[in-house]
Design an enzyme around this catalytic site. Structure first.
Site, mmCIF file in Angstrom:
data_model
loop_
_atom_site.group_PDB
_atom_site.id
_atom_site.type_symbol
_atom_site.label_atom_id
_atom_site.label_comp_id
_atom_site.label_asym_id
_atom_site.label_seq_id
_atom_site.Cartn_x
_atom_site.Cartn_y
_atom_site.Cartn_z
ATOM 1 N N ALA A 10 5.954 0.628 -13.916
ATOM 2 C CA ALA A 10 4.919 1.510 -14.470
ATOM 3 C C ALA A 10 3.960 1.954 -13.390
ATOM 4 O O ALA A 10 3.659 1.196 -12.464
ATOM 5 C CB ALA A 10 4.140 0.777 -15.569
ATOM 6 N N LYS A 70 5.247 -16.845 -21.763
ATOM 7 C CA LYS A 70 5.614 -17.831 -20.740
ATOM 8 C C LYS A 70 6.377 -17.221 -19.561
ATOM 9 O O LYS A 70 7.117 -17.906 -18.839
ATOM 10 C CB LYS A 70 6.383 -19.006 -21.345
ATOM 11 C CG LYS A 70 5.602 -19.712 -22.453
ATOM 12 C CD LYS A 70 6.098 -21.094 -22.662
ATOM 13 C CE LYS A 70 5.275 -21.966 -23.597
ATOM 14 N NZ LYS A 70 4.184 -21.365 -24.338
ATOM 15 N N GLU A 83 -5.488 -21.357 -14.713
ATOM 16 C CA GLU A 83 -4.943 -22.568 -15.347
ATOM 17 C C GLU A 83 -3.470 -22.426 -15.701
ATOM 18 O O GLU A 83 -2.858 -23.371 -16.191
ATOM 19 C CB GLU A 83 -5.747 -22.886 -16.622
ATOM 20 C CG GLU A 83 -7.097 -23.470 -16.277
ATOM 21 C CD GLU A 83 -7.996 -23.632 -17.491
ATOM 22 O OE1 GLU A 83 -9.106 -24.158 -17.312
ATOM 23 O OE2 GLU A 83 -7.598 -23.235 -18.603
ATOM 24 N N VAL A 135 -5.384 -12.895 -0.728
ATOM 25 C CA VAL A 135 -6.247 -13.286 0.393
ATOM 26 C C VAL A 135 -5.393 -13.334 1.663
ATOM 27 O O VAL A 135 -4.431 -14.101 1.737
ATOM 28 C CB VAL A 135 -6.892 -14.674 0.159
ATOM 29 C CG1 VAL A 135 -7.825 -15.035 1.318
ATOM 30 C CG2 VAL A 135 -7.641 -14.718 -1.166
ATOM 31 N N ALA A 192 -3.269 -11.164 2.735
ATOM 32 C CA ALA A 192 -1.954 -10.519 2.545
ATOM 33 C C ALA A 192 -0.806 -11.525 2.714
ATOM 34 O O ALA A 192 -0.706 -12.477 1.952
ATOM 35 C CB ALA A 192 -1.805 -9.314 3.478
ATOM 36 N N GLU A 238 -11.303 2.289 4.272
ATOM 37 C CA GLU A 238 -11.020 3.047 3.056
ATOM 38 C C GLU A 238 -11.546 4.463 3.295
ATOM 39 O O GLU A 238 -12.393 4.668 4.181
ATOM 40 C CB GLU A 238 -11.758 2.402 1.871
ATOM 41 C CG GLU A 238 -11.264 1.006 1.509
ATOM 42 C CD GLU A 238 -9.843 0.999 0.972
ATOM 43 O OE1 GLU A 238 -9.451 1.961 0.279
ATOM 44 O OE2 GLU A 238 -9.106 0.041 1.264
ATOM 45 N N ASP A 269 -15.040 -6.403 -0.862
ATOM 46 C CA ASP A 269 -13.643 -6.842 -0.891
ATOM 47 C C ASP A 269 -13.503 -8.251 -0.304
ATOM 48 O O ASP A 269 -12.758 -9.079 -0.827
ATOM 49 C CB ASP A 269 -12.776 -5.832 -0.123
ATOM 50 C CG ASP A 269 -11.303 -6.050 -0.430
ATOM 51 O OD1 ASP A 269 -10.964 -6.122 -1.628
ATOM 52 O OD2 ASP A 269 -10.511 -6.176 0.517
ATOM 53 N N LYS A 273 -12.176 -11.849 -2.128
ATOM 54 C CA LYS A 273 -11.222 -12.808 -1.555
ATOM 55 C C LYS A 273 -11.853 -14.199 -1.470
ATOM 56 O O LYS A 273 -11.202 -15.210 -1.760
ATOM 57 C CB LYS A 273 -10.781 -12.341 -0.168
ATOM 58 C CG LYS A 273 -9.976 -11.050 -0.212
ATOM 59 C CD LYS A 273 -9.701 -10.508 1.177
ATOM 60 C CE LYS A 273 -8.976 -9.176 1.114
ATOM 61 N NZ LYS A 273 -8.807 -8.528 2.419
ATOM 62 N N GLY A 314 -1.612 -4.433 5.166
ATOM 63 C CA GLY A 314 -0.428 -3.609 5.446
ATOM 64 C C GLY A 314 0.564 -3.773 4.314
ATOM 65 O O GLY A 314 0.807 -4.894 3.856
HETATM 66 N N1 LIG Z 1 -2.347 -2.482 0.905
HETATM 67 C C1 LIG Z 1 -2.550 -3.709 1.377
HETATM 68 O O1 LIG Z 1 -2.465 -3.976 2.575
HETATM 69 C C2 LIG Z 1 -2.875 -4.833 0.424
HETATM 70 C C3 LIG Z 1 -2.980 -6.151 0.900
HETATM 71 C C4 LIG Z 1 -3.220 -7.201 -0.015
HETATM 72 C C5 LIG Z 1 -3.407 -6.898 -1.357
HETATM 73 N N2 LIG Z 1 -3.351 -5.589 -1.782
HETATM 74 C C6 LIG Z 1 -3.569 -5.315 -3.206
HETATM 75 O O2 LIG Z 1 -2.343 -4.841 -3.761
HETATM 76 C C7 LIG Z 1 -2.628 -3.941 -4.822
HETATM 77 C C8 LIG Z 1 -1.852 -2.649 -4.573
HETATM 78 O O3 LIG Z 1 -2.280 -2.066 -3.365
HETATM 79 P P1 LIG Z 1 -1.777 -0.613 -2.949
HETATM 80 O O4 LIG Z 1 -2.238 -0.403 -1.563
HETATM 81 O O5 LIG Z 1 -0.341 -0.475 -3.294
HETATM 82 O O6 LIG Z 1 -2.641 0.293 -3.970
HETATM 83 P P2 LIG Z 1 -2.368 1.784 -4.430
HETATM 84 O O7 LIG Z 1 -1.550 2.490 -3.405
HETATM 85 O O8 LIG Z 1 -3.684 2.322 -4.852
HETATM 86 O O9 LIG Z 1 -1.415 1.641 -5.730
HETATM 87 C C9 LIG Z 1 -1.870 1.223 -6.970
HETATM 88 C C10 LIG Z 1 -0.781 1.514 -7.994
HETATM 89 O O10 LIG Z 1 -1.199 0.989 -9.251
HETATM 90 C C11 LIG Z 1 -0.967 1.991 -10.248
HETATM 91 N N3 LIG Z 1 -1.848 1.777 -11.385
HETATM 92 C C12 LIG Z 1 -3.190 1.920 -11.451
HETATM 93 N N4 LIG Z 1 -3.619 1.618 -12.700
HETATM 94 C C13 LIG Z 1 -2.530 1.270 -13.406
HETATM 95 C C14 LIG Z 1 -2.318 0.866 -14.741
HETATM 96 N N5 LIG Z 1 -3.321 0.758 -15.602
HETATM 97 N N6 LIG Z 1 -1.046 0.591 -15.142
HETATM 98 C C15 LIG Z 1 0.001 0.696 -14.277
HETATM 99 N N7 LIG Z 1 -0.148 1.092 -13.000
HETATM 100 C C16 LIG Z 1 -1.396 1.374 -12.573
HETATM 101 C C17 LIG Z 1 -1.214 3.296 -9.530
HETATM 102 O O11 LIG Z 1 -0.648 4.329 -10.285
HETATM 103 P P3 LIG Z 1 -0.614 5.870 -9.777
HETATM 104 O O12 LIG Z 1 0.483 5.870 -8.746
HETATM 105 O O13 LIG Z 1 -0.278 6.606 -11.015
HETATM 106 O O14 LIG Z 1 -1.977 6.152 -9.241
HETATM 107 C C18 LIG Z 1 -0.510 3.003 -8.200
HETATM 108 O O15 LIG Z 1 0.868 3.225 -8.346
HETATM 109 C C19 LIG Z 1 -4.147 -3.737 -4.821
HETATM 110 O O16 LIG Z 1 -4.716 -4.544 -5.831
HETATM 111 C C20 LIG Z 1 -4.583 -4.194 -3.443
HETATM 112 O O17 LIG Z 1 -5.905 -4.707 -3.414
HETATM 113 C C21 LIG Z 1 -3.063 -4.573 -0.934
#
Ligand SMILES: NC(=O)c1ccc[n+]([C@@H]2O[C@H](COP(=O)([O-])OP(=O)(O)OC[C@H]3O[C@@H](n4cnc5c(N)ncnc54)[C@H](OP(=O)(O)O)[C@@H]3O)[C@@H](O)[C@H]2O)c1
Length: 363
Positions: A46, A122, A145, A155, A157, A213, A224, A228, A342
């Site tokens: 999704a 589950k 839990e 945290v 990555a 960002e 952010d 973490k 990344g």
């Molecule tokens: N990038 C990194 O290096 C990194 C590292 C560690 C953790 N994270 C975490 O990993 C997660 C994903 O990061 P990302 O960089 O891939 O983010 P992203 O590019 O912004 O992608 C987010 C995705 O979630 C989808 N989405 C948003 N709301 C939704 C909902 N209600 N139902 C279903 N899908 C939904 C978006 O849909 P659309 O495509 O339609 O907009 C998009 O496909 C984030 O929480 C981020 O903090 C990222």
């Protein structure tokens, strides 16, 4: 011949991390088959506006189509096998069983109900999404839990920060303090100012390089890192709320309401503070770092002077680092270091979490 064991996966979110995850799952099919006798069957995907639900599993060809369409800014709903939806709980309702792994790689709180339904069924849960884990404690405890939850990549990555914290904590060994550089962006900025670059110039350069960002306030606010740090604290069993984390923002609060271009133009006003912090730190043979500091049940996120010759004092550039100072790891702390962000490293970490859950449910 031994039959393949199929693990159904539901993947919520197909952004940078979600796409890298799908690519890695397809690329590792042969390896997972040969080494573990496992096949990860993606039964549902999704994004924010649509979904594809295929109980027999999306083919690798269809998965490649999803990756390409999403990378080009398209929607799952536009694909022949996709449809419009705006509530991922329905997808979990259709597909989740005890064998399923539900993966949340969104950056949204809107997946909450879906996660709770998956927990009721589950299913195993794998999160890269920090928001559900930093919700108010009364809510988030339902996740912490739950034994079939993994959230390693929230945290640092791909760095094994959560599992290390859990292991140290499980033995009962006294954890004196944890200090972490958990933002590559802020790490880059601290190194630059230490090298004599003006803070404003360093921020603009980092923005140009794509390290920040799109709105650098997201990084500079420390929010952010605070999320973490709260996840780490809760992993230690500390019952803290977001408001309990003391966070130092690197810009004045009133800038939050300003247009971005005004903030970028005004950054220069912060340069002198950074020059004098660097001077003061150097005079004490210390380095300026933006860290998360956990000690005695308290969490502080902000600028700290750390000894030059400590691991974090030696750290340069965008890598993350976490020092665990414990009963048995002293005077030298246990140290984790390396790339802390990344999409590929993160997706690999998510895939490891999925595999751990898949292998644990064997038999
Ligand atoms: N990038 C990194 O290096 C990194 C590292 C560690 C953790 N994270 C975490 O990993 C997660 C994903 O990061 P990302 O960089 O891939 O983010 P992203 O590019 O912004 O992608 C987010 C995705 O979630 C989808 N989405 C948003 N709301 C939704 C909902 N209600 N139902 C279903 N899908 C939904 C978006 O849909 P659309 O495509 O339609 O907009 C998009 O496909 C984030 O929480 C981020 O903090 C990222």
């Amino acid at each position: 011949m031994e039959t393949l064991r199929e693990i159904p996966l539901i993947v919520l979110g197909v952004g940078g991390v979600g796409r890298a995850l799908l690519e890695q799952i397809v690329a590792r099919r042969e390896y997972h088959k040969r080494r573990y006798g496992l096949y990860l069957r993606i039964v549902a995907l999704a994004d924010s506006t649509g979904a594809a639900v295929v109980p027999e599993g999306l083919s690798d060809e269809e998965l490649k189509q999803v990756v390409q369409t999403k990378a080009e800014g398209g929607r799952i709903a536009d694909l022949p096998f996709g449809y419009y939806q705006n509530d991922v709980k329905n997808i979990v309702d259709l597909e989740a069983t005890r064998e399923t792994v539900v993966v949340d790689v969104t950056a949204s709180m809107d997946t909450w109900e879906a996660l709770m339904l998956a927990r009721e069924r589950k299913s195993a849960l794998v999160l890269a999404n920090k928001l559900p884990l930093t919700a108010p404690l009364s809510q988030a405890m339902a996740l912490y839990e739950y034994p079939r939850l993994r959230y390693e990549t929230t945290v640092g990555a791909g760095l094994p920060v959560i599992v290390t914290t859990k292991r140290l904590s499980a033995s009962g060994e006294h954890i004196r303090r944890i200090i972490g550089v958990l933002s590559g962006t802020l790490g880059y900025l601290m190194t630059a100012v230490e090298d004599g670059v003006a803070f404003s110039k360093a921020v603009l350069k980092a923005k140009e390089l794509g390290y920040t960002e799109p709105d650098p306030r997201e990084d500079l606010s420390g929010r952010d890192v605070a999320r973490k740090a709260l996840i780490l604290a809760r992993t230690l069993g500390w019952k803290l709320e977001m408001e309990d984390v003391s966070v130092q923002s690197l810009y004045p609060e009133e800038w939050d309401t300003w247009p971005l271009e005004d903030v970028l133009a005004e950054l220069i006003a912060l340069d002198d503070d950074f020059f004098s912090w660097v001077d003061a730190a150097r005079a004490r043979r210390e380095a300026l770092r933006y860290v998360a500091h956990l000690e005695d049940g308290r969490v502080n996120v902000g600028i700290q002077f750390v000894p030059f010759d400590s691991p974090i004092g030696q750290l340069r550039g965008t890598d993350n680092m976490v020092e665990f100072h414990t009963e048995y790891y002293e005077p030298q702390p246990l140290v984790l270091a390396g790339r802390g962000a990344g999409v590929h490293a993160t997706a690999a970490g998510v895939l490891s979490d999925i595999m751990e859950m898949a292998l644990a449910s064997h038999g």
